[in-house]
Enzyme design. Sequence first.
Site, PDB file in Angstrom:
ATOM      1  N   SER A  66      -7.956   9.280   2.852  1.00  0.00           N
ATOM      2  CA  SER A  66      -7.515  10.547   3.269  1.00  0.00           C
ATOM      3  C   SER A  66      -8.600  11.138   4.181  1.00  0.00           C
ATOM      4  O   SER A  66      -9.283  12.194   4.233  1.00  0.00           O
ATOM      5  CB  SER A  66      -7.632  11.262   2.034  1.00  0.00           C
ATOM      6  OG  SER A  66      -6.391  11.004   1.248  1.00  0.00           O
ATOM      7  N   ASN A  95      -4.511   2.353  10.253  1.00  0.00           N
ATOM      8  CA  ASN A  95      -3.593   1.271   9.706  1.00  0.00           C
ATOM      9  C   ASN A  95      -2.267   2.266   9.373  1.00  0.00           C
ATOM     10  O   ASN A  95      -2.189   3.065   8.668  1.00  0.00           O
ATOM     11  CB  ASN A  95      -4.057   1.059   8.184  1.00  0.00           C
ATOM     12  CG  ASN A  95      -3.157   0.552   7.452  1.00  0.00           C
ATOM     13  OD1 ASN A  95      -2.096   0.052   7.846  1.00  0.00           O
ATOM     14  ND2 ASN A  95      -3.300   0.384   6.121  1.00  0.00           N
ATOM     15  N   LYS A 115       0.614   1.103   8.593  1.00  0.00           N
ATOM     16  CA  LYS A 115       1.274   0.959   7.570  1.00  0.00           C
ATOM     17  C   LYS A 115       2.754   0.701   7.795  1.00  0.00           C
ATOM     18  O   LYS A 115       2.946   0.186   9.065  1.00  0.00           O
ATOM     19  CB  LYS A 115       1.452   1.988   6.326  1.00  0.00           C
ATOM     20  CG  LYS A 115      -0.349   2.422   5.758  1.00  0.00           C
ATOM     21  CD  LYS A 115      -0.326   2.933   4.642  1.00  0.00           C
ATOM     22  CE  LYS A 115      -1.917   3.355   4.338  1.00  0.00           C
ATOM     23  NZ  LYS A 115      -2.298   4.012   3.250  1.00  0.00           N
ATOM     24  N   GLU A 127      -2.684  -1.625  -1.282  1.00  0.00           N
ATOM     25  CA  GLU A 127      -0.877  -1.682  -1.212  1.00  0.00           C
ATOM     26  C   GLU A 127      -0.469  -2.909  -1.459  1.00  0.00           C
ATOM     27  O   GLU A 127       0.446  -3.344  -2.274  1.00  0.00           O
ATOM     28  CB  GLU A 127      -0.406  -0.808  -0.209  1.00  0.00           C
ATOM     29  CG  GLU A 127      -0.533   0.661  -0.420  1.00  0.00           C
ATOM     30  CD  GLU A 127      -0.694   1.273   0.903  1.00  0.00           C
ATOM     31  OE1 GLU A 127      -0.429   0.983   1.948  1.00  0.00           O
ATOM     32  OE2 GLU A 127      -1.413   2.638   0.699  1.00  0.00           O
ATOM     33  N   GLY A 134      -3.597   8.396   0.690  1.00  0.00           N
ATOM     34  CA  GLY A 134      -2.373   8.951   0.671  1.00  0.00           C
ATOM     35  C   GLY A 134      -2.524  10.075  -0.133  1.00  0.00           C
ATOM     36  O   GLY A 134      -1.224  10.949  -0.339  1.00  0.00           O
ATOM     37  N   HIS A 171      -5.419  -5.212   1.340  1.00  0.00           N
ATOM     38  CA  HIS A 171      -5.283  -3.865   1.221  1.00  0.00           C
ATOM     39  C   HIS A 171      -4.740  -3.269  -0.212  1.00  0.00           C
ATOM     40  O   HIS A 171      -4.113  -4.253  -0.873  1.00  0.00           O
ATOM     41  CB  HIS A 171      -4.279  -3.270   2.360  1.00  0.00           C
ATOM     42  CG  HIS A 171      -4.369  -1.637   2.340  1.00  0.00           C
ATOM     43  ND1 HIS A 171      -3.590  -1.046   1.470  1.00  0.00           N
ATOM     44  CD2 HIS A 171      -4.593  -0.902   3.017  1.00  0.00           C
ATOM     45  CE1 HIS A 171      -3.631   0.203   1.674  1.00  0.00           C
ATOM     46  NE2 HIS A 171      -4.504   0.137   2.776  1.00  0.00           N
ATOM     47  N   GLU A 204     -11.843   1.495  -0.048  1.00  0.00           N
ATOM     48  CA  GLU A 204     -11.035   2.183  -0.203  1.00  0.00           C
ATOM     49  C   GLU A 204     -10.365   2.476  -1.510  1.00  0.00           C
ATOM     50  O   GLU A 204      -9.887   1.961  -2.175  1.00  0.00           O
ATOM     51  CB  GLU A 204      -9.777   1.809   0.761  1.00  0.00           C
ATOM     52  CG  GLU A 204      -9.569   1.365   2.139  1.00  0.00           C
ATOM     53  CD  GLU A 204      -8.532   1.438   2.858  1.00  0.00           C
ATOM     54  OE1 GLU A 204      -8.258   2.288   3.668  1.00  0.00           O
ATOM     55  OE2 GLU A 204      -7.695   0.871   2.311  1.00  0.00           O
TER      56      GLU A 204
HETATM   57  P1  13P Z   1      -4.643   7.488   4.109  1.00  0.00           P
HETATM   58  O1  13P Z   1      -5.538   7.846   5.258  1.00  0.00           O
HETATM   59  O2  13P Z   1      -3.264   7.940   4.427  1.00  0.00           O
HETATM   60  O3  13P Z   1      -5.053   7.843   3.023  1.00  0.00           O
HETATM   61  O4  13P Z   1      -4.717   6.058   3.901  1.00  0.00           O
HETATM   62  C1  13P Z   1      -5.883   5.260   3.807  1.00  0.00           C
HETATM   63  C2  13P Z   1      -5.618   3.778   3.860  1.00  0.00           C
HETATM   64  O5  13P Z   1      -4.897   3.224   2.948  1.00  0.00           O
HETATM   65  C3  13P Z   1      -6.078   2.808   5.177  1.00  0.00           C
HETATM   66  O6  13P Z   1      -5.691   1.657   4.966  1.00  0.00           O
END
Ligand code: 13P
Length: 252
Positions: free
Chosen positions: A214, A12, A14, A100, A176, A98, A170
């Site tokens: 992560s 992903n 982002k 976010e 992150g 997601h 997640e």
């Molecule tokens: P990270 O791997 O940067 O922690 O992000 C995970 C994520 O949100 C994947 O959709």
Amino acid sequence: MAASRTPILAGNWKMHGTTAEAKALAGGLAARVGGRTDRGVVLAPPFTALATVRDAVAGSNIVVAAQNMSWADKGAFTGEVSPGMLADLGVRHVILGHSERREIFGEGDDVVRKKVEAALKHGFTSIVCVGETLAERDAGRTLEVVKRQVDAALNGLGADAGGSIVVAYEPVWAIGTGRVATREQAQEVHGEIRGLLRDLALPADAIAILYGGSVKPDNVDGLMAEPDIDGALVGGASLEVESFTRIVEYRA
Ligand code: 13P
């Protein structure tokens, strides 16, 4: 993971990447892991780079996914992208719900549900994301929250929908932050999610449940050794050819 399921390693991206950067990253990954047939490799670039990535991975086994999608077919929805627009680009996979989207843009369970239904209607495969916040985990509410999210997104869809659904667990506190869930913590929730899928009369043993938060080259092997962890949804470590290649090439 169980041998009956094909592992899925999804990146992903982002809100990262110009078209030039996307071309280089996707092209590099196509050269390194595009020939694999034993593992599903998915790249989810921003909307603006979907066509570029599609072209860069053409002829490989890599699948291109969008990071979000409108539930509406068309109309006055400024800033949204419809299923038909994605299909027009040759995209048939999408990340939905997601954290976010949920936390920053206010998408509730009801919106995620509408998007899952739209995805099914248009023949998409959805990667449906669920996961608790740190406050929810600390309050002992992890399983309650995940159950609510899974139920809202998938209840009553019918067994046939199972082939078009991937679930991604997640935990928000692990995204992150560099703070990965332990493999035991992740496995516990994954096992619960598989039980929920069974309760919802979905083909639970055939549905891939990915872990996200992560995931890095140095922790993917342990995570993938757990019986109900069928892959990874990777943010930061999917933005470089070397690190994502190592994740795709995990050794469990
Ligand atoms: P990270 O791997 O940067 O922690 O992000 C995970 C994520 O949100 C994947 O959709």
